[in-house]
Design a protein around this motif. Structure first.
Motif, PDB file in Angstrom:
ATOM      1  N   ALA A 162      -8.787   0.059   0.255  1.00 37.76           N
ATOM      2  CA  ALA A 162      -7.042   0.862   0.608  1.00 37.76           C
ATOM      3  C   ALA A 162      -6.610   1.182  -1.173  1.00 37.76           C
ATOM      4  N   GLN A 163      -6.167   2.336  -0.731  1.00 44.99           N
ATOM      5  CA  GLN A 163      -5.007   3.032  -1.711  1.00 44.99           C
ATOM      6  C   GLN A 163      -3.710   2.096  -1.766  1.00 44.99           C
ATOM      7  N   LYS A 196      -0.693   4.212  -8.477  1.00 42.84           N
ATOM      8  CA  LYS A 196      -1.468   4.436  -6.749  1.00 42.84           C
ATOM      9  C   LYS A 196      -1.845   3.312  -6.968  1.00 42.84           C
ATOM     10  N   LEU A 197      -3.236   2.333  -6.723  1.00 40.05           N
ATOM     11  CA  LEU A 197      -4.850   1.359  -7.032  1.00 40.05           C
ATOM     12  C   LEU A 197      -4.895   1.906  -5.076  1.00 40.05           C
ATOM     13  N   SER A 198      -6.916   2.286  -5.869  1.00 39.12           N
ATOM     14  CA  SER A 198      -7.808   1.698  -4.866  1.00 39.12           C
ATOM     15  C   SER A 198      -8.186   0.484  -5.138  1.00 39.12           C
ATOM     16  N   ILE A 199      -7.593  -0.540  -4.212  1.00 40.23           N
ATOM     17  CA  ILE A 199      -8.620  -2.107  -4.282  1.00 40.23           C
ATOM     18  C   ILE A 199      -9.574  -2.219  -3.127  1.00 40.23           C
ATOM     19  N   GLU A 225       1.830  -2.007  -0.031  1.00 39.81           N
ATOM     20  CA  GLU A 225       2.557  -2.609  -1.954  1.00 39.81           C
ATOM     21  C   GLU A 225       2.158  -3.989  -2.014  1.00 39.81           C
ATOM     22  N   ILE A 226       1.919  -3.951  -2.700  1.00 35.56           N
ATOM     23  CA  ILE A 226       1.278  -5.163  -3.630  1.00 35.56           C
ATOM     24  C   ILE A 226       2.458  -5.174  -4.691  1.00 35.56           C
ATOM     25  N   LEU A 227       4.025  -6.444  -4.697  1.00 40.11           N
ATOM     26  CA  LEU A 227       4.510  -6.834  -5.901  1.00 40.11           C
ATOM     27  C   LEU A 227       4.095  -7.650  -6.870  1.00 40.11           C
ATOM     28  N   VAL A 228       4.170  -7.148  -7.948  1.00 32.06           N
ATOM     29  CA  VAL A 228       3.826  -8.884  -9.244  1.00 32.06           C
ATOM     30  C   VAL A 228       4.975  -9.566  -9.878  1.00 32.06           C
TER      31      VAL A 228
END
Length: 429
Positions: free
Chosen positions: A349-350, A361-364, A421-424
């Motif tokens: 997923a992007q 943006k990151l592909s995981i 979204e991933i919040l760090v």
């Protein structure tokens, strides 16, 4: 030197006396197979009268019997006997067998399997004594077909006949039908030509069940009218491990007017199909059967199979389409291919990584765990895995961020989609 008994075999009377003495066969009463004690008021002169407990079903298999023994003793003790198993003995004289059978007036079932009867002539006066038998088992006796016909002529009420493993490659028709035979079990022979099988129809006009497994039958050659005339009552047929290799032969099974059970495994025609394809195609080809290879065909299974049959043949040229295809299209219409839906979990997923006001943006990979994702993010946010908290934000959800607190949880269990979204957040000390 071998004892004379081992060379010549034992008598039926000797074995019966030994097996069914009170010491070896205690009293056991019950419906159908209860012990019947012969009263001493019967014919005089028998030394066994007071010590034999005989049931209605006698099993004297593998006892070395080759002769009958005293006929008077058989008559005195076996008047009530209805079933007799003499398989795996040394009987090779129809005269001796007839002496046993003639003195058991109520005998309905007789098993002579695995007795060496090859080439032994059955005289007419011996054949007549079998007239009361209803079920006759002659498996692996190598009894000639002429002898079989002689027996069927003398047993007009015969209902079941077992002739397995007798090396028949051809059979002869009979001028006298056996009018009441319902079951013919003739598996494990060499009847490859339908011209031989056809003869069973005229010989056994009421045939209900035909078991021909392991005969390597190559085809079914007759047309609809002939099959309907020859086998008007056939309800069940077993062609396991036959040589059938054309769908036309399967279609011809529909010409037996009362056929409702078919067993067809191990035939060359079906070798290239999967198990599901075999069953679906067979059910669709045989609209009248209710049992296929021992399993009930339900209404819903039949409908699914018939729809499968239509779709299976969608890409076939018109000239290669089976007759059954057209009748099913009339019933269901010309169906569209089923849509192929991939139900496997997504692999990637992007997503947007949010950290201290920055967005990247990151592909995981979704098959990795939360701990694996933290390792991947160490190079993005410049934090160690132990120094960060992660929160998943589903853009299409009304709920707020969900903390990803379990390091062993797999990411696809969050149902992460593209653009989520991933919040760090750094851990506070």
């Amino acid at each position: 030197m071998e004892p004379t008994e081992d060379i010549e075999g034992r008598t039926f009377v000797e074995v019966m006396s030994e097996k069914y003495s009170p010491e070896n066969f205690p009293y056991c009463r019950g419906p159908g197979i209860g012990v019947v004690v012969v009263p001493t008021a019967g014919p005089q002169g028998s030394p066994m009268k007071d010590r034999l407990n005989l049931p209605r079903v006698l099993v004297l298999s593998g006892c070395g019997i080759s002769r009958s023994g005293d006929e008077a003793e058989i008559a005195a003790f076996c008047a009530h006997v209805m079933e007799l198993d003499l398989s795996h003995n040394k009987l090779q004289d129809w005269h001796e067998i007839s002496k046993i059978v003639s003195n058991i007036p109520n005998l309905k079932f007789l098993n002579l399997s695995f007795n060496p009867l090859a080439g032994i002539i059955l005289e007419l006066n011996c054949a007549e004594v079998f007239s009361r038998v209803r079920r006759l088992v002659l498996n692996n006796t190598q009894v000639s077909w002429e002898t079989v016909l002689q027996l069927t002529r003398e047993i007009p009420e015969l209902e079941e006949l077992f002739l397995c493993r007798n090396e028949y490659s051809s059979v002869h028709d009979s001028s006298v039908a056996c009018p009441n035979l319902r079951l013919l079990h003739i598996a494990d022979n060499s009847l490859k030509d339908w011209a031989e099988v056809r003869k069973f129809g005229s010989m056994f006009p009421r045939l209900d069940t035909l078991i021909m497994a392991n005969n390597n039958l190559s085809s079914i050659q007759d047309n609809k009218d002939i099959l309907r005339r020859l086998f008007p009552n056939l309800r069940s047929i077993n062609l396991h491990n036959s040589g059938l290799n054309h769908w036309n032969d399967i279609e011809k099974l529909n010409f037996f007017p009362k056929l409702e059970e078919v067993r067809l495994q191990g035939i060359p025609l079906l070798q290239t199909y999967t198990n599901a394809e075999r069953r679906n195609l067979m059910i669709a080809q045989l609209p009248s059967i209710s049992l296929l290879n021992g399993s009930v065909v339900t209404d819903s299974e039949r409908e699914d199979a018939e729809r499968f049959f239509i779709r299976y043949h969608l890409d076939y040229p018109e000239e290669e389409l089976p007759y059954r295809y057209h009748s099913l299209v009339t019933k269901y219409g010309k169906l569209e291919p089923l849509a192929e839906i991939d139900l496997r979990p997504r692999c990637h997923a992007q997503v947007e990584i949010h950290y201290e006001g920055k967005i990247e943006k990151l592909s995981i990979r979704l098959d990795q765990t939360v701990a694996d994702l933290k390792k991947q993010l160490t190079h993005v946010v410049q934090l160690s895995s132990n120094s960060m908290r992660l929160y998943y934000i589903d853009k299409n959800s009304a709920f707020g961020p969900e903390e990803m607190k379990y390091n062993t949880r797999v990411l696809h269990s969050y149902s992460i989609q593209d653009d989520d979204e991933i919040l760090v957040v750094p851990k506070t000390k």
